[in-house]
Design a protein around this motif. Structure first.
Motif, PDB file in Angstrom:
ATOM      1  N   VAL A 172      -4.105   6.953  -9.263  1.00  0.00           N
ATOM      2  CA  VAL A 172      -4.465   7.980  -8.279  1.00  0.00           C
ATOM      3  C   VAL A 172      -3.260   8.887  -8.021  1.00  0.00           C
ATOM      4  O   VAL A 172      -3.356  10.117  -8.056  1.00  0.00           O
ATOM      5  CB  VAL A 172      -4.929   7.327  -6.955  1.00  0.00           C
ATOM      6  CG1 VAL A 172      -5.172   8.399  -5.904  1.00  0.00           C
ATOM      7  CG2 VAL A 172      -6.197   6.523  -7.188  1.00  0.00           C
ATOM      8  N   PHE A 173      -2.111   8.268  -7.812  1.00  0.00           N
ATOM      9  CA  PHE A 173      -0.908   9.062  -7.551  1.00  0.00           C
ATOM     10  C   PHE A 173      -0.634  10.008  -8.712  1.00  0.00           C
ATOM     11  O   PHE A 173      -0.392  11.197  -8.531  1.00  0.00           O
ATOM     12  CB  PHE A 173       0.288   8.143  -7.339  1.00  0.00           C
ATOM     13  CG  PHE A 173       1.573   8.876  -7.088  1.00  0.00           C
ATOM     14  CD1 PHE A 173       1.917   9.250  -5.803  1.00  0.00           C
ATOM     15  CD2 PHE A 173       2.416   9.213  -8.135  1.00  0.00           C
ATOM     16  CE1 PHE A 173       3.094   9.939  -5.566  1.00  0.00           C
ATOM     17  CE2 PHE A 173       3.589   9.909  -7.899  1.00  0.00           C
ATOM     18  CZ  PHE A 173       3.926  10.274  -6.615  1.00  0.00           C
ATOM     19  N   PHE A 174      -0.697   9.441  -9.910  1.00  0.00           N
ATOM     20  CA  PHE A 174      -0.323  10.233 -11.072  1.00  0.00           C
ATOM     21  C   PHE A 174      -1.280  11.400 -11.277  1.00  0.00           C
ATOM     22  O   PHE A 174      -0.861  12.525 -11.560  1.00  0.00           O
ATOM     23  CB  PHE A 174      -0.321   9.337 -12.324  1.00  0.00           C
ATOM     24  CG  PHE A 174       0.530   9.885 -13.401  1.00  0.00           C
ATOM     25  CD1 PHE A 174       1.882   9.592 -13.441  1.00  0.00           C
ATOM     26  CD2 PHE A 174      -0.004  10.721 -14.358  1.00  0.00           C
ATOM     27  CE1 PHE A 174       2.685  10.126 -14.420  1.00  0.00           C
ATOM     28  CE2 PHE A 174       0.802  11.251 -15.345  1.00  0.00           C
ATOM     29  CZ  PHE A 174       2.142  10.955 -15.377  1.00  0.00           C
TER      30      PHE A 174
ATOM     31  N   THR B  31       0.477   8.858  -1.675  1.00  0.00           N
ATOM     32  CA  THR B  31      -0.461   9.772  -2.326  1.00  0.00           C
ATOM     33  C   THR B  31      -1.247  10.569  -1.290  1.00  0.00           C
ATOM     34  O   THR B  31      -1.402  11.791  -1.404  1.00  0.00           O
ATOM     35  CB  THR B  31      -1.449   8.990  -3.208  1.00  0.00           C
ATOM     36  OG1 THR B  31      -0.720   8.066  -3.990  1.00  0.00           O
ATOM     37  CG2 THR B  31      -2.216   9.925  -4.110  1.00  0.00           C
ATOM     38  N   ALA B  32      -1.723   9.871  -0.268  1.00  0.00           N
ATOM     39  CA  ALA B  32      -2.519  10.532   0.761  1.00  0.00           C
ATOM     40  C   ALA B  32      -1.706  11.611   1.464  1.00  0.00           C
ATOM     41  O   ALA B  32      -2.160  12.750   1.637  1.00  0.00           O
ATOM     42  CB  ALA B  32      -3.017   9.496   1.764  1.00  0.00           C
ATOM     43  N   VAL B  33      -0.462  11.248   1.825  1.00  0.00           N
ATOM     44  CA  VAL B  33       0.400  12.213   2.515  1.00  0.00           C
ATOM     45  C   VAL B  33       0.651  13.419   1.613  1.00  0.00           C
ATOM     46  O   VAL B  33       0.520  14.575   2.025  1.00  0.00           O
ATOM     47  CB  VAL B  33       1.733  11.550   2.911  1.00  0.00           C
ATOM     48  CG1 VAL B  33       2.708  12.604   3.420  1.00  0.00           C
ATOM     49  CG2 VAL B  33       1.501  10.468   3.951  1.00  0.00           C
ATOM     50  N   TYR B  34       0.961  13.133   0.368  1.00  0.00           N
ATOM     51  CA  TYR B  34       1.254  14.198  -0.580  1.00  0.00           C
ATOM     52  C   TYR B  34       0.046  15.120  -0.740  1.00  0.00           C
ATOM     53  O   TYR B  34       0.164  16.342  -0.728  1.00  0.00           O
ATOM     54  CB  TYR B  34       1.639  13.572  -1.931  1.00  0.00           C
ATOM     55  CG  TYR B  34       1.989  14.586  -2.986  1.00  0.00           C
ATOM     56  CD1 TYR B  34       3.218  15.233  -2.961  1.00  0.00           C
ATOM     57  CD2 TYR B  34       1.102  14.885  -4.010  1.00  0.00           C
ATOM     58  CE1 TYR B  34       3.543  16.163  -3.920  1.00  0.00           C
ATOM     59  CE2 TYR B  34       1.412  15.809  -4.977  1.00  0.00           C
ATOM     60  CZ  TYR B  34       2.625  16.450  -4.931  1.00  0.00           C
ATOM     61  OH  TYR B  34       2.952  17.371  -5.879  1.00  0.00           O
ATOM     62  N   PHE B  35      -1.128  14.492  -0.853  1.00  0.00           N
ATOM     63  CA  PHE B  35      -2.348  15.284  -1.026  1.00  0.00           C
ATOM     64  C   PHE B  35      -2.584  16.187   0.177  1.00  0.00           C
ATOM     65  O   PHE B  35      -2.906  17.369   0.032  1.00  0.00           O
ATOM     66  CB  PHE B  35      -3.534  14.339  -1.238  1.00  0.00           C
ATOM     67  CG  PHE B  35      -4.796  15.051  -1.583  1.00  0.00           C
ATOM     68  CD1 PHE B  35      -5.027  15.453  -2.892  1.00  0.00           C
ATOM     69  CD2 PHE B  35      -5.743  15.335  -0.617  1.00  0.00           C
ATOM     70  CE1 PHE B  35      -6.185  16.126  -3.227  1.00  0.00           C
ATOM     71  CE2 PHE B  35      -6.909  16.014  -0.946  1.00  0.00           C
ATOM     72  CZ  PHE B  35      -7.133  16.406  -2.246  1.00  0.00           C
TER      73      PHE B  35
ATOM     74  N   HIS C 269       0.807  -1.216   0.000  1.00  0.00           N
ATOM     75  CA  HIS C 269       0.000   0.000   0.000  1.00  0.00           C
ATOM     76  C   HIS C 269       0.839   1.264   0.000  1.00  0.00           C
ATOM     77  O   HIS C 269       0.314   2.358   0.192  1.00  0.00           O
ATOM     78  CB  HIS C 269      -0.928   0.013   1.214  1.00  0.00           C
ATOM     79  CG  HIS C 269      -1.868  -1.146   1.220  1.00  0.00           C
ATOM     80  ND1 HIS C 269      -2.951  -1.213   0.390  1.00  0.00           N
ATOM     81  CD2 HIS C 269      -1.856  -2.293   1.915  1.00  0.00           C
ATOM     82  CE1 HIS C 269      -3.588  -2.350   0.586  1.00  0.00           C
ATOM     83  NE2 HIS C 269      -2.926  -3.036   1.509  1.00  0.00           N
ATOM     84  N   PHE C 270       2.127   1.112  -0.206  1.00  0.00           N
ATOM     85  CA  PHE C 270       3.021   2.262  -0.083  1.00  0.00           C
ATOM     86  C   PHE C 270       2.574   3.447  -0.934  1.00  0.00           C
ATOM     87  O   PHE C 270       2.509   4.576  -0.471  1.00  0.00           O
ATOM     88  CB  PHE C 270       4.442   1.847  -0.448  1.00  0.00           C
ATOM     89  CG  PHE C 270       5.379   2.999  -0.580  1.00  0.00           C
ATOM     90  CD1 PHE C 270       5.747   3.718   0.539  1.00  0.00           C
ATOM     91  CD2 PHE C 270       5.862   3.385  -1.814  1.00  0.00           C
ATOM     92  CE1 PHE C 270       6.602   4.795   0.429  1.00  0.00           C
ATOM     93  CE2 PHE C 270       6.712   4.458  -1.938  1.00  0.00           C
ATOM     94  CZ  PHE C 270       7.076   5.171  -0.816  1.00  0.00           C
ATOM     95  N   ILE C 271       2.240   3.165  -2.198  1.00  0.00           N
ATOM     96  CA  ILE C 271       1.912   4.258  -3.110  1.00  0.00           C
ATOM     97  C   ILE C 271       0.665   5.013  -2.651  1.00  0.00           C
ATOM     98  O   ILE C 271       0.605   6.240  -2.709  1.00  0.00           O
ATOM     99  CB  ILE C 271       1.701   3.723  -4.546  1.00  0.00           C
ATOM    100  CG1 ILE C 271       3.012   3.128  -5.070  1.00  0.00           C
ATOM    101  CG2 ILE C 271       1.223   4.812  -5.483  1.00  0.00           C
ATOM    102  CD1 ILE C 271       4.102   4.139  -5.261  1.00  0.00           C
TER     103      ILE C 271
END
Ligand SMILES: Nc1ncnc2c1ncn2[C@@H]1O[C@H](COP(=O)(O)OP(=O)(O)OP(=O)(O)O)[C@@H](O)[C@H]1O
Ligand SMILES: [Mg+2]
Lengths: 511, 355
Positions: B305-307, B25-29, B19-21
């Motif tokens: 989602v990340f992208f 993504t959540a942290v980045y968001f 689940h790393f990505i």
């Protein structure tokens, strides 16, 4: 007193919470051949991987020629003078011998880093001379026999002035003649001051070649000593923890008249010529021949991996023409291939995935099923794994790559047993397998035959065939040159047949 | 030394964990939201969602091809060609000034629109034809790779070039406007609160999930990508499996084209032109291996989602478009390097990543 070449002090290693090695304390004197024996999964390769810097130990320390040895990677071990010739060869087939020899460092001409090709060729030539391989240094490695490839690996070790050479099951794919050649080279290297570690499941060989013996069982050091203290029986007792009286189970099956597989006139020009034979219900049929005699090629054609230009194959009254493996499996054939890494297994996939691969439809209950039955796969995979005594930590998570060599072989067999084969083709089924597991595989062959299957067993171990088969076909140069019933088994005649029709100078010394 | 090595390995094991990505993504968001509060605004969220679903469909198709050890560079041209062909069927009006010189003028195109202009079945027919053309181009790719044994990179590069050229030729570089309302609704409408795009993406994902996890075909896809020889010996119909992967990829590209065309309200010969990096980048970031045989649908979803979040945030920042591209490229490069490292570690048995 000269310091030991290698010393292990209380070395342990765990994988997935499973002990692979526990508290190994061991010293290896210099300029000796040290034979390491143990069952599949005993930890032989792991111990050597630790020495070679491929695996880091959980606890313990090592010294190499009196110096602390703490390799962070294989390069460190190489620098310490350790060369590792792996169970599976590690050469680049598409490169020449000289490129392979210097893959990690060509001699440089100047600071710009230009390669000194002449010097490289010269030293390559020299290294090849030392190991007794007489072929041009620009030969592509893929054109060499397995034996010659091994010699190239040893030449690489010699070229780097390795002080310790590890040979992990070097003989499993060699003919007798090639083995003798390797053994005399090992003696030469030892006499020149090299220490050699020799791992093999052929206990006679280990006893013959080694100066010292090391026996491992379940990751523990059971015993070690000079070879004069050992006999094959003692090694087996130390390895297994009990006595094994017979290396081969008594035959329990009797061939019947019913023909399961009928092959007539199968030909593929330049590879096999006019092969005809019949495999009966309940029969274990041996196929003996030297490497390159066309045995594997025949098996591939029977199974539908390669085409044939003439001839007929009938499996259980079903003619197979231009068939694909899927059709063969459907007709009840199974094919345990010789090369487990390239053709037998998906190395990155889990044990469960591998076991189910050939039998996805059978396990789902119907041959036309498109669904995967995960539960059936899990149950069946656990069952065959238990029957074969496959040693693995976790069927779902552990990948085939992480199994010991012998257990990988068992995995290939397990995978085909799941298809409920009626006609089982085995190509060198006991390569790299320990005595106990060999016995188990012979028993499985017996049981399958007793249950009405027919077995075609390809092997270059004549003794194994004479002990287990009802009949033996001898192949040479793409043709069948002998058909021996059990009552006529005679090693001399069979070997004679195996050399018949060889165009190149025969190797009468072989066996 | 070895202590450092183990620590590196642990770090990497964590980096490649399942689940790393998504966590990243959540942290980045969250961080971005603190800096640019409107990131989490209603408008932007809707924007994120409308960017995400079509891309998810494309990546799902691409993933199948990556799994069998191939790559499909032609997805973008499939989008262009199907967008144009579908529009030519259903458009209701064409400007003669722009289309007079079109090779199909007077054949199926006229001032009164495309072949089925105004017909009740125009939209369904166009949609089916688009999907069929996408699958057909996939079939060409698949047959060339599996039967003729041509390298997938070469095959799909050629089809990419051919069909993007073909799309431009068909329209003579003009966009085709005046698409029927019922078609446009596919891109903009919603089923209650759920946009149609999401419904379609979820349906395709569900199909893909069933194929990969429940069908024999799914095992075969992984097996072919991991080791073709072993797969062949084990009775896997390798050629058929490879062809299927490309057909599915083409099909997904066409489905993506439907959503994008409907949203743009036009058939566009340059549709998807800049999307290739987004598609393959998302797959690689998610952890779908370019070496074949490894990847989960979930990972593809995380990658998308990340992208999309990355792209969205970069567009929020005061950056030049080339800076955005540079950053995107760097992130994908990092993901690709991680893939290589992961493979290396896996081979030496240091860590194990399941399939
Ligand atoms: N990378 C790894 N990950 C997990 N388990 C491993 C790994 N390498 C080895 N093992 C396990 O450690 C044990 C010892 O394996 P090892 O390869 O040392 O056996 P071996 O004595 O060489 O056997 P063989 O004669 O079959 O080659 C086995 O149970 C094996 O499954
Ligand atoms: Mg081993």
């Amino acid at each position: 007193m000269p310091s030991d070449a290698i010393q292990f002090e209380n070395v342990s290693k765990e994988f997935f919470g499973i002990r692979a090695l526990s508290g190994i304390t061991l010293s290896m004197p210099p300029a000796q051949i040290i034979g390491i024996v143990g069952e599949n999964g005993a930890g032989k390769s792991t111990l050597m991987n630790i020495l070679g810097g491929i695996v880091t130990p959980d606890t313990g320390s090592m010294t190499c020629q009196g110096q602390p040895h703490k390799p962070a990677g294989p390069a460190d071990a190489t620098r310490a003078g350790i060369a590792f010739i792996h169970q599976e060869l590690n050469l680049f087939g598409n490169l020449s011998i000289v490129d392979n020899l210097f893959i990690d460092g060509f001699p440089k001409i100047d600071r710009l880093g230009l390669l000194d090709k002449r010097k490289a060729n010269q030293s390559a030539h020299q290294a090849l001379q030392t190991v007794g391989l007489h072929c041009p240094v620009h030969t592509l490695v893929e054109n060499l026999t397995p034996c010659e490839q091994q010699l190239v690996e040893i030449a690489r070790a010699v070229g780097r002035n390795a002080r310790l050479i590890i040979l992990d099951e070097p003989t499993s794919s060699l003919t007798q003649n090639e083995r003798d050649r390797l053994f005399s080279l090992m003696n030469t290297l030892r006499n020149a001051g090299c220490t050699l570690v020799f791992i093999s499941h052929n206990l006679d060989e280990v006893l013959r070649m080694s100066d010292r013996i090391v026996v491992l069982r379940d990751g523990c050091l059971v015993s070690t000593g000079s070879k004069t203290e050992y006999t094959v029986e003692r090694m087996i007792i130390d390895m297994v923890g009990r006595q094994i009286k017979n290396l081969y189970p008594p035959k329990t099956s009797v061939p019947s008249e019913t023909i399961l597989l009928e092959v007539s006139g199968v030909t593929r020009p330049g590879i096999i010529e006019d092969i005809s034979f019949a495999l009966h219900k309940g029969e274990i049929l041996g196929l003996f021949g030297l490497m390159g005699s066309g045995r594997t090629e025949l098996a591939r054609i029977l199974f539908g991996l390669d085409p044939c230009t003439a001839g007929e194959i009938v499996a259980i009254n079903r003619p197979l023409r231009r068939h694909k493996p899927a059709e063969s499996i459907h007709s009840g054939l199974a094919f345990v291939t010789e090369n487990r890494r390239d053709e037998g297994l998906l190395m990155e996939a889990s044990i469960e995935f591998n076991i189910a691969l050939a039998a996805l439809r059978q396990t789902a209950g119907s041959r036309s099923s498109i669904w995967v039955d995960h539960k059936a796969i899990r149950d069946k995979s656990l069952r065959v794994a238990r029957d074969l005594r496959l040693q693995a930590a976790d069927h779902k998570r552990q990948s085939a790559r992480n199994l010991s060599g012998g257990n990988q072989q068992k995995l290939v067999i397990a995978k085909w047993l799941l298809t409920n084969p009626q006609i089982l083709i085995l190509d060198e089924p006991t390569r790299g397998i320990d005595v106990g597991a060999k016995y188990e595989i012979y028993t499985i062959m017996n049981n399958l035959a007793a249950g009405g299957a027919g077995i075609l067993c390809i092997s270059s171990e004549l003794e194994e065939l004479t002990a287990t088969c009802d009949r033996i076909l001898v192949m040479s140069n793409g043709r069948i040159h002998g058909d021996f019933a059990r009552s006529e088994f005679n090693e001399k005649n069979m070997l004679h047949a195996a050399f018949k029709g060889l165009r190149t100078a025969a190797e009468p010394g072989d066996r | 030394m070895s202590g450092l090595r183990t620590r590196c390995t642990t770090l990497l094991a964590w980096l490649v964990a399942d689940h790393f990505i998504l966590v990243l993504t959540a942290v980045y968001f969250l961080v971005m939201w603190l800096i640019y509060p409107h990131m989490a605004g209603r408008r932007n969220l809707a924007n994120l969602s409308s960017n995400m679903w079509p891309l998810m469909i494309l990546v799902t198709g691409q993933m199948f091809v990556l799994l069998v050890g191939g790559i499909d560079l032609s997805q973008t041209s499939v989008m262009a060609v199907t967008s144009v062909i579908g529009s030519m069927i259903m458009t209701s009006r064409l400007d003669p000034a722009k289309f007079e010189h079109n090779p199909l003028w007077g054949v199926i195109l006229s001032e009164n629109g495309g072949l089925l202009a105004g017909h009740a079945m125009a939209v369904p027919a166009a949609v089916v034809l688009m999907l069929a053309v996408g699958a057909g181009i996939g079939l060409i790719n698949g047959l060339a790779t599996a039967k003729l044994r041509m390298p997938p990179f070469m095959v799909t590069l050629v089809t990419m070039s051919f069909f993007s050229g073909f799309a431009i030729y068909l329209t003579q570089s003009e966009n085709i406007m005046h698409l029927p309302d019922s078609f446009i609704r596919i891109g903009k409408g919603s089923l209650g609160p759920v946009p149609y795009a999401m419904v379609l993406a979820l349906l395709i994902s569900l199909a893909a999930w069933i194929i990969l996890n429940r069908l024999v075909l799914g095992r075969w896809l992984y097996a072919v990508g991991m080791n073709l020889k072993t797969a062949a010996v084990s009775g896997v119909p390798c050629a058929g499996v490879i062809v299927f992967a490309y057909v599915f990829s083409g099909f997904c590209a066409a489905a993506g084209a439907i959503l994008y065309s409907a949203r743009l309200e036009a058939g566009r010969p340059t549709l998807g032109q800049n999307l290739l990096l987004d598609i393959i980048g998302s797959a690689v970031i998610g952890g779908i291996s370019l070496f074949g045989g490894k990847g989960k649908l979930r990972w593809a979803f995380y990658g998308v989602v990340f992208f999309v979040v990355l792209d969205n945030s970069l567009n929020t920042m005061p950056l030049n478009y080339y800076a955005v591209d540079i950053i995107k490229g760097a992130v994908i490069l990092m993901a690709a390097v991680l893939d290589v490292v992961r493979n290396r570690l896996n081979q030496t048995g240091q860590i194990s990543v399941g399939t």
